[in-house]
Design a protein around this motif. Structure first.
Motif, PDB file in Angstrom:
ATOM      1  N   PHE A  18     -24.056-112.373 -38.955  1.00  0.00           N
ATOM      2  CA  PHE A  18     -24.459-110.901 -38.981  1.00  0.00           C
ATOM      3  C   PHE A  18     -24.178-110.340 -37.290  1.00  0.00           C
ATOM      4  CE2 PHE A  18     -27.963-113.932 -37.714  1.00  0.00           C
ATOM      5  CZ  PHE A  18     -28.414-113.484 -36.633  1.00  0.00           C
ATOM      6  N   LYS A  61     -26.721-106.053 -39.039  1.00  0.00           N
ATOM      7  CA  LYS A  61     -26.058-106.091 -40.202  1.00  0.00           C
ATOM      8  C   LYS A  61     -25.739-107.258 -40.628  1.00  0.00           C
ATOM      9  CE  LYS A  61     -26.299-101.304 -40.344  1.00  0.00           C
ATOM     10  NZ  LYS A  61     -27.279-100.832 -41.304  1.00  0.00           N
ATOM     11  N   GLN A  83     -34.053-105.677 -46.500  1.00  0.00           N
ATOM     12  CA  GLN A  83     -33.282-104.023 -46.702  1.00  0.00           C
ATOM     13  C   GLN A  83     -33.895-103.113 -45.714  1.00  0.00           C
ATOM     14  OE1 GLN A  83     -33.187-102.433 -50.587  1.00  0.00           O
ATOM     15  NE2 GLN A  83     -32.674-104.319 -51.690  1.00  0.00           N
ATOM     16  N   GLU A 104     -21.610-110.347 -55.238  1.00  0.00           N
ATOM     17  CA  GLU A 104     -22.419-109.153 -54.536  1.00  0.00           C
ATOM     18  C   GLU A 104     -23.823-109.925 -54.594  1.00  0.00           C
ATOM     19  OE1 GLU A 104     -22.491-104.540 -54.680  1.00  0.00           O
ATOM     20  OE2 GLU A 104     -22.923-105.370 -56.540  1.00  0.00           O
ATOM     21  N   LEU A 115     -30.252-108.073 -51.736  1.00  0.00           N
ATOM     22  CA  LEU A 115     -31.043-108.499 -50.510  1.00  0.00           C
ATOM     23  C   LEU A 115     -32.531-108.213 -50.908  1.00  0.00           C
ATOM     24  CD1 LEU A 115     -29.308-107.255 -47.243  1.00  0.00           C
ATOM     25  CD2 LEU A 115     -29.471-109.457 -48.167  1.00  0.00           C
ATOM     26  N   THR A 120     -32.194-104.095 -42.268  1.00  0.00           N
ATOM     27  CA  THR A 120     -30.558-103.834 -42.146  1.00  0.00           C
ATOM     28  C   THR A 120     -30.276-102.719 -42.672  1.00  0.00           C
ATOM     29  OG1 THR A 120     -30.055-105.072 -44.333  1.00  0.00           O
ATOM     30  CG2 THR A 120     -30.404-106.611 -42.394  1.00  0.00           C
ATOM     31  N   GLY A 121     -31.080-102.202 -43.587  1.00  0.00           N
ATOM     32  CA  GLY A 121     -30.438-100.799 -44.169  1.00  0.00           C
ATOM     33  C   GLY A 121     -29.535-101.023 -45.329  1.00  0.00           C
ATOM     34  N   GLN A 122     -29.196-102.259 -45.710  1.00  0.00           N
ATOM     35  CA  GLN A 122     -28.184-102.638 -46.874  1.00  0.00           C
ATOM     36  C   GLN A 122     -29.067-103.182 -48.028  1.00  0.00           C
ATOM     37  OE1 GLN A 122     -26.782-105.907 -43.667  1.00  0.00           O
ATOM     38  NE2 GLN A 122     -24.831-105.155 -44.603  1.00  0.00           N
ATOM     39  N   GLU A 123     -28.557-102.502 -49.280  1.00  0.00           N
ATOM     40  CA  GLU A 123     -29.071-103.167 -50.494  1.00  0.00           C
ATOM     41  C   GLU A 123     -28.312-104.510 -50.922  1.00  0.00           C
ATOM     42  OE1 GLU A 123     -28.908-100.084 -53.344  1.00  0.00           O
ATOM     43  OE2 GLU A 123     -30.234 -98.700 -52.381  1.00  0.00           O
ATOM     44  N   THR A 124     -26.857-104.475 -50.772  1.00  0.00           N
ATOM     45  CA  THR A 124     -26.021-105.651 -51.190  1.00  0.00           C
ATOM     46  C   THR A 124     -25.314-106.261 -49.941  1.00  0.00           C
ATOM     47  OG1 THR A 124     -24.393-104.408 -51.986  1.00  0.00           O
ATOM     48  CG2 THR A 124     -26.221-104.873 -53.351  1.00  0.00           C
ATOM     49  N   VAL A 125     -24.894-107.688 -50.006  1.00  0.00           N
ATOM     50  CA  VAL A 125     -24.046-108.070 -48.975  1.00  0.00           C
ATOM     51  C   VAL A 125     -23.163-109.022 -49.731  1.00  0.00           C
ATOM     52  CG1 VAL A 125     -25.604-107.674 -47.165  1.00  0.00           C
ATOM     53  CG2 VAL A 125     -25.488-109.766 -48.351  1.00  0.00           C
TER      54      VAL A 125
END
Length: 651
Positions: free
Chosen positions: A48, A52, A93, A85, A88, A96-101
């Motif tokens: 990370f 992120k 989420q 994919e 998370l 990090t503000g991310q849905e997938t990584v």
């Protein structure tokens, strides 16, 4: 990310000139753990940057032997070069503000280089991931490892890291856990950074610091120039299957770094085995003591090599604590104050601190000699321990009296006309009374002194005695912890010799020259007549050989006999056969004791502390009929051949 002159070494489409990157390595920040992906649990490294997640990289090879059983919990990632994919959890989420990584076997492509990850066991594989990563242009390899300490093991790690970059070029960063795992293993740090086969940075080994930062300044052009001049590598690299690259808008280097001095190669500084014994178990004991919230240790100190070595290890721990506090380590000072239950306390010297945290106890009987009593007392004075000398004859006679009252029989030692069974039983009752006494004093000796807390009981059976089963089940070898349970008698002798000068403990000189004895049989004219090696029927040196052949080389009776025929050429085949058969007979008779061994510091690859994972039976056919018959047939054949050649057998 595009430029007019793409860089074909990295495959990044970047023209980089005189780039130097600063690399930082935190030896205890192990950014890996369990991740549930599509309902399968993987052991993963999470990469990370600035809150992120860039990549979740699952481990492809599980450590599943000896001290490790990763397959109990994890599944290895078996899709090379594939990325999926990963959705998370909502709690992540929000952060990090991310849905997938990205999840899978991929590498990171920054603006100036390419970074790949290995995880622990993968470095030890014959086809390690760094090989094809390097061929595909990965220039920096990172490995967050969990490699435990064993005596003489450091050079293996160093050679692996050095070779990882010698043939293929590149920069390798190895971090390693530090501290105990709340079990038998100690992780000794020993982080390192390597460039093109040279080591450029070495981290501390056996440090009490929780975190260590290791840095190096390196030139990426050194990697590119090194690789470009290896023609065979370039041909192989041209055919490699590419890894998926996760693009990262970040640079590790700057054009402003052109005039920065780079790190030079260094010579690795290894500890001697004696230094490793002094430092490794000491750090392990400290980590266990501070985390268990106990107030110190109680050690049955017999005046022999084994218990004296355990005492020296505790004293070495006290020295490390005082050194760390003198260097300003506030965490160590805080832990020391917690242990002694005094928020204003600061250790004045190792001896003064030892007086607070170590109670030694010489538990005598009528079979104890004045010499061992004096040796134990003198060593306790020199290391500063709080020393007790209880006599346990009253308790021993009381227990034997209970038996006599019920049966009407009074058992006698062999020296007084008793049988072998009586002799052994009378030895064992002394040993077991000592274990009960040790735990009583561990629980109440501080209370009797008006101090809070309790003590952890230390055992002192060495690895060779445990292997042979030369101990009483549930005697004073039974304890909470054993700092020397994975160390051979031979190494302990060397450690005692080392400690004489290192810690200025002249009391060890007489301890080292005294013959090892359990002191459980009657004295002869006031002197010890019992000898451990005579009792065992084998030497400690031989036991180390048997242990390595049995556990490391994986030999049974016949295979061990065949190997020792050449190693022990001064002995006749029949003599070798008798020695091997005696070992396996005694090993199998006493194997039930392995199930109750005190948790020991793991320092040797043939340590019997594998009882946690050893699924073999502990009730053996001690005659080994098929194996011993094969040995006897081979001996007869060899003796017959010698007779035909005109050679006489020497007994």
């Amino acid at each position: 990310m595009q430029s007019a002159a793409p860089n074909y070494i990295t495959g990044q489409g970047q023209e980089v000139v005189n780039v130097r990157c600063r690399l930082q390595l935190l030896t205890t920040s192990q950014d890996r753990g369990p991740v549930l992906h599509k309902n399968v649990r993987y052991n993963c490294r999470v990469l990370f940057l600035n809150k992120k997640i860039l990549l979740i990289r699952p481990k492809t090879a599980m450590a599943n032997g000896g001290n490790y059983r990763e397959l109990r919990w994890f599944t290895p990632w078996s899709k090379p070069r594939e990325v999926e994919e990963h959705f998370l959890p909502r709690t992540i989420q929000k952060i990090t503000g991310q849905e997938t990584v990205p999840f899978g076997d991929a590498v990171l492509a920054t603006k100036d280089t390419c970074i790949g990850s290995e995880i622990c066991e993968e470095l030890w594989l014959p086809n390690s991931p760094h090989i094809e990563m390097g061929l595909d242009g990965v220039e920096i390899f990172t490995n967050s490892s969990g490699s435990h300490h064993e005596l003489r093991k450091a050079h293996i790690r160093v050679d692996l890291v050095r070779s990882a970059t010698a043939k293929n070029g590149g920069i390798y960063l190895l971090s390693n856990l530090k501290g105990c795992d709340s079990d038998r293993l100690y992780f000794d740090g020993c982080a390192m950074i390597s460039l093109n086969g040279d080591l450029v940075a070495q981290g501390a080994q056996f440090s009490l610091s929780d975190v260590e930062v290791l840095t190096a300044t390196l030139d990426l052009e050194d990697v590119r120039g090194y690789r470009a001049h290896i023609s065979s590598r370039c041909i192989t690299a041209s055919r490699v299957t590419s890894f998926h690259r996760v693009r990262v808008e970040f640079s590790l280097s700057s054009f402003d770094d052109i005039y920065t001095l780079t790190s030079n190669p260094i010579q690795w500084k290894y500890h001697s085995p004696e230094e490793e014994i002094s430092l490794g178990p000491a750090c392990w004991l400290w980590d266990y003591l501070r985390r268990s919230k106990q107030s110190g240790f109680l050690l049955p100190l017999s005046g022999g090599i084994d218990s004296s070595a355990a005492a020296c290890i505790v004293y070495s721990m006290c020295c490390l604590v005082c050194e760390a506090i003198d260097l300003g380590n506030c965490e160590v000072l805080h832990d020391a104050r917690q242990i002694v239950n005094d928020e204003t306390y600061t250790p004045k010297s190792p001896q003064e601190f030892c007086k607070h945290i170590l109670t030694t106890c010489y538990m005598s009987t009528e079979n104890s000699s004045k010499e061992t009593n004096d040796r134990a007392k003198l060593l306790a004075e020199q290391i500063g321990s709080y020393h007790l000398t209880p006599n346990v004859d009253t308790a021993v006679k009381a227990i034997v009296g209970v038996f006599s009252a019920v049966t009407g029989k009074i058992p006698q030692f062999r020296a007084h006309g008793g049988s072998g069974r009586e002799n052994l039983a009378l030895q064992n009752v002394q040993a077991r009374i000592r274990m009960v006494t040790a735990y009583l004093f561990a629980q109440l000796s501080l209370w009797a002194r008006g101090l809070p807390g309790g003590l952890l009981v230390l055992g002192s059976a060495n690895v060779d005695e445990s292997l042979r089963g030369y101990m009483t089940k549930y005697d004073c070898s039974s304890a909470d912890l054993n700092p020397i349970g994975g160390i051979s008698k031979t190494d302990l002798r060397s450690f005692i010799q080392y400690s004489v000068a290192k810690f200025q403990l002249p009391a060890l000189t007489s301890i080292m020259t005294a013959p090892p004895t359990a002191e459980l049989e009657p004295l002869t004219d006031g002197r010890v007549s019992q000898n451990d090696e005579d009792d065992m029927g084998m030497t400690y040196a031989d036991l180390s050989v048997y242990g390595k052949l049995r556990k490391v080389v994986k030999t049974g009776p016949y295979s061990m006999f065949c190997k020792l025929l050449m190693a022990w050429r001064t002995l006749s085949p029949r003599q070798v056969a008798e020695k091997v058969k005696l070992f396996f007979r005694m090993y199998s008779i006493n194997r039930h004791k392995m199930t109750t061994l005190t948790p020991s510091y793991h320092a040797e690859s043939y340590s019997p502390d594998d009882n946690r994972f050893d699924l073999r039976p502990f009730l053996y056919n001690t005659a080994w009929p098929w194996q011993f018959r094969c040995i006897d047939e081979q001996v007869s054949s060899l003796e017959e051949n010698r007779k035909e050649d005109g050679c006489e057998e020497v007994d």
